[in-house]
Design a protein around this motif. Sequence first.
Motif, PDB file in Angstrom:
ATOM      1  N   GLU A 180       7.098 -24.410  23.253  1.00  0.00           N
ATOM      2  CA  GLU A 180       5.899 -24.710  22.073  1.00  0.00           C
ATOM      3  C   GLU A 180       5.959 -25.987  21.630  1.00  0.00           C
ATOM      4  O   GLU A 180       5.011 -26.718  21.655  1.00  0.00           O
ATOM      5  N   LEU A 181       7.201 -26.650  21.152  1.00  0.00           N
ATOM      6  CA  LEU A 181       7.211 -27.798  20.719  1.00  0.00           C
ATOM      7  C   LEU A 181       7.387 -28.873  21.768  1.00  0.00           C
ATOM      8  O   LEU A 181       6.705 -29.931  21.692  1.00  0.00           O
ATOM      9  N   ALA A 182       7.666 -28.343  22.787  1.00  0.00           N
ATOM     10  CA  ALA A 182       7.747 -29.223  24.002  1.00  0.00           C
ATOM     11  C   ALA A 182       6.178 -29.683  24.371  1.00  0.00           C
ATOM     12  O   ALA A 182       5.783 -30.708  24.767  1.00  0.00           O
ATOM     13  N   GLU A 183       5.455 -28.537  24.493  1.00  0.00           N
ATOM     14  CA  GLU A 183       4.072 -28.746  24.791  1.00  0.00           C
ATOM     15  C   GLU A 183       3.300 -29.561  23.929  1.00  0.00           C
ATOM     16  O   GLU A 183       2.353 -30.404  24.074  1.00  0.00           O
ATOM     17  N   GLU A 184       3.365 -29.436  22.465  1.00  0.00           N
ATOM     18  CA  GLU A 184       2.984 -30.398  21.754  1.00  0.00           C
ATOM     19  C   GLU A 184       3.345 -31.861  21.505  1.00  0.00           C
ATOM     20  O   GLU A 184       2.680 -32.571  21.106  1.00  0.00           O
ATOM     21  N   TYR A 185       4.707 -32.074  21.710  1.00  0.00           N
ATOM     22  CA  TYR A 185       5.298 -33.205  21.164  1.00  0.00           C
ATOM     23  C   TYR A 185       6.070 -33.902  22.815  1.00  0.00           C
ATOM     24  O   TYR A 185       6.338 -35.302  22.521  1.00  0.00           O
ATOM     25  N   GLY A 186       6.285 -32.966  23.531  1.00  0.00           N
ATOM     26  CA  GLY A 186       7.076 -33.697  24.791  1.00  0.00           C
ATOM     27  C   GLY A 186       6.385 -34.324  25.751  1.00  0.00           C
ATOM     28  O   GLY A 186       5.013 -34.046  25.766  1.00  0.00           O
TER      29      GLY A 186
ATOM     30  N   ASP B  19      19.085 -32.410  19.829  1.00  0.00           N
ATOM     31  CA  ASP B  19      17.554 -32.487  20.617  1.00  0.00           C
ATOM     32  C   ASP B  19      16.756 -31.588  20.135  1.00  0.00           C
ATOM     33  O   ASP B  19      17.069 -30.348  20.487  1.00  0.00           O
TER      34      ASP B  19
ATOM     35  N   LEU C 187      14.024 -30.684  21.010  1.00  0.00           N
ATOM     36  CA  LEU C 187      13.017 -29.879  22.073  1.00  0.00           C
ATOM     37  C   LEU C 187      13.924 -29.170  22.936  1.00  0.00           C
ATOM     38  O   LEU C 187      13.279 -28.209  23.584  1.00  0.00           O
TER      39      LEU C 187
END
Length: 116
Positions: A18-24, A92, A94
């Motif tokens: 979820e965070l990788a999709e938004e910020y990565g 890290d 993410l």
Amino acid sequence: MAMNKVRITVLKTTLDEELAEEYGVPGLQACPMMRAGQEFYADYAKPEGFCDEAWKAVYQYVFALAHGGDGFAFYHDDWMREPGCAIVSCNDGLRPVIMKLEATDLPAELGYEPVR
């Protein structure tokens, strides 16, 4: 007090999708530098082949365990079930890597002669 080595075992690499999709960046995967099952031994210095950023996140725990972490309430009865052991992660956000740190009876190798 003598310093001993600490065994570092990589338990797992993770990816917060979820965070990788938004910020990565597109296609971001779990950490490519570490893999589950890897073992390292550390004392006063970062083990060869160990991620620099992961070391920054865990070295204070390694140092405490290397100096007799069994006596630290920080690791036992407050956080960890077993004395001389800590479950930690790199910072890290993410794709953190989860590691198990264990005190050992193996003497540290300082790499120099201590001043007496």
